[in-house]
Design a protein around this motif. Structure first.
Motif, short mmCIF file in Angstrom:
data_model
loop_
_atom_site.label_atom_id
_atom_site.label_comp_id
_atom_site.label_asym_id
_atom_site.label_seq_id
_atom_site.Cartn_x
_atom_site.Cartn_y
_atom_site.Cartn_z
N PRO B 7 0.81 -1.23 0.00
CA PRO B 7 0.00 0.00 0.00
C PRO B 7 0.83 1.27 0.00
O PRO B 7 0.34 2.33 -0.34
N GLY B 12 -1.54 3.59 -3.29
CA GLY B 12 -2.18 3.79 -1.99
C GLY B 12 -3.12 2.68 -1.55
O GLY B 12 -3.28 1.65 -2.21
N LEU B 13 -3.74 2.94 -0.42
CA LEU B 13 -4.58 1.93 0.24
C LEU B 13 -5.83 1.53 -0.55
O LEU B 13 -6.15 0.34 -0.60
N PRO B 14 -6.55 2.46 -1.17
CA PRO B 14 -7.75 2.03 -1.92
C PRO B 14 -7.41 1.03 -3.01
O PRO B 14 -8.09 0.02 -3.16
N HIS B 16 -4.83 -0.95 -3.05
CA HIS B 16 -4.41 -2.16 -2.33
C HIS B 16 -5.62 -3.01 -1.95
O HIS B 16 -5.63 -4.22 -2.16
#
Lengths: 155, 136
Positions: B7, B12-14, B16
């Motif tokens: 991530p 980024g996290l979204p 991921h």
């Protein structure tokens, strides 16, 4: 012969880079962390041996550090707030980046940083190479033993 | 693909979480579609079977377990996708530690898996001609 030597040099360099990445990422500590985990233990963010690339994203969220010390009920109360904050796409203040500059790494924008990816890739490739040569070694030994037995039988 | 799932490194996290979910669904679908083969290999495992095949089988079992744990823990700690309705229980920290460890261990297992199937990969990519016709 040249091909074999160049492959050998490549394999050794992959293994060396893999070993360095393994220690940089604190791979062993993070792999066995689950077996050491106790729910009562306060969250320290990082486990020992992680002083290189600081490759773990677990424990980088400062608000979670606070949350882990809260009872479950409080954590559930603060969870919708976190979700709302995340929905806006901002992770600022929550997660610091791998180099310790802080802020903004996990924003939903299109920032690509391949440093950690290359470290993980090196570890992955080194395990592949190790397995490959280990398996080749076993096959070679078996062949040799079989040949020996064959020669002994013939004699 | 697994390597791009970090991530901090890739979108980024979204990304991921969504990519993880999609890969997880495809992984389960892959196992469901090959259920006949899994059954066949499991039955032959208890009869005559080579050491390498047995090792591969155990490795595949660990890989499957690792992927399932990774998916479950990922669902439990998801932020951009709301899985709170699943009520998996356990603390966030607990699932996070499990997620990290399972990811690290599974990556190593995938490396070993690739090493054991390297000849097959080369043969599939037509880099190396098959010696016995097939691997294993």
């Amino acid at each position: 012969m040249v091909r074999k030597i160049s492959l050998l040099i490549l394999s050794v360099s992959i293994l060396v880079v893999g070993a360095i990445s393994f220690s940089k990422l604190g791979y062993w500590d993070k792999s066995i962390r689950v077996f050491r985990f106790s729910a009562d233990e306060p969250f320290s963010g990082r486990v020992g041996g992680d002083h290189g690339a600081r490759g773990d994203f677990a424990g980088r969220e400062t608000h979670n550090v606070a949350n882990t010390n809260k009872p479950d009920g409080l954590m559930q109360k603060s969870e919708p707030q976190n979700r709302e904050r995340n929905r806006t796409g901002s992770f600022r203040g929550d997660m610091r980046n791998g180099d310790g500059h802080g802020r903004g790494e996990l924003q939903s924008g299109g920032k690509i940083r391949l440093k950690n990816v290359s470290l993980f890739l090196a570890v992955f490739a080194s395990f592949t190479i190790m397995t490959l040569y280990f398996y080749k070694g076993i096959c070679h030994m078996r062949k040799r033993n079989a040949m020996k037995e064959c020669i002994e039988e013939n004699e | 693909m697994l390597l791009l799932m970090d991530p901090r490194s890739f979108y980024g996290l979204p990304f991921h979480e969504w990519a993880g979910l999609i890969i997880g669904i495809f992984f389960i679908l892959h196992k469901v579609l090959n259920w006949g083969w899994i059954k066949k290999v499991t039955l032959s495992f208890f009869r005559k079977c080579s050491g390498k095949a047995r090792f591969n089988y155990f490795l595949d079992i660990f890989l499957l377990a690792g992927m399932i744990i990774m998916i479950l823990s990922g669902i439990a700690i998801a932020r951009t996708i709301d899985f709170s309705w699943l009520k998996l229980g356990g603390s966030h920290m607990f699932w996070r530690v499990i997620h990290t460890s399972s990811c690290y261990i599974t990556l190593v297992l995938f490396g070993i898996h690739l090493g054991l199937h390297w000849n097959w990969v080369l043969q599939t990519l037509n880099i190396k001609k098959s010696i016995n016709g097939k691997e294993n």
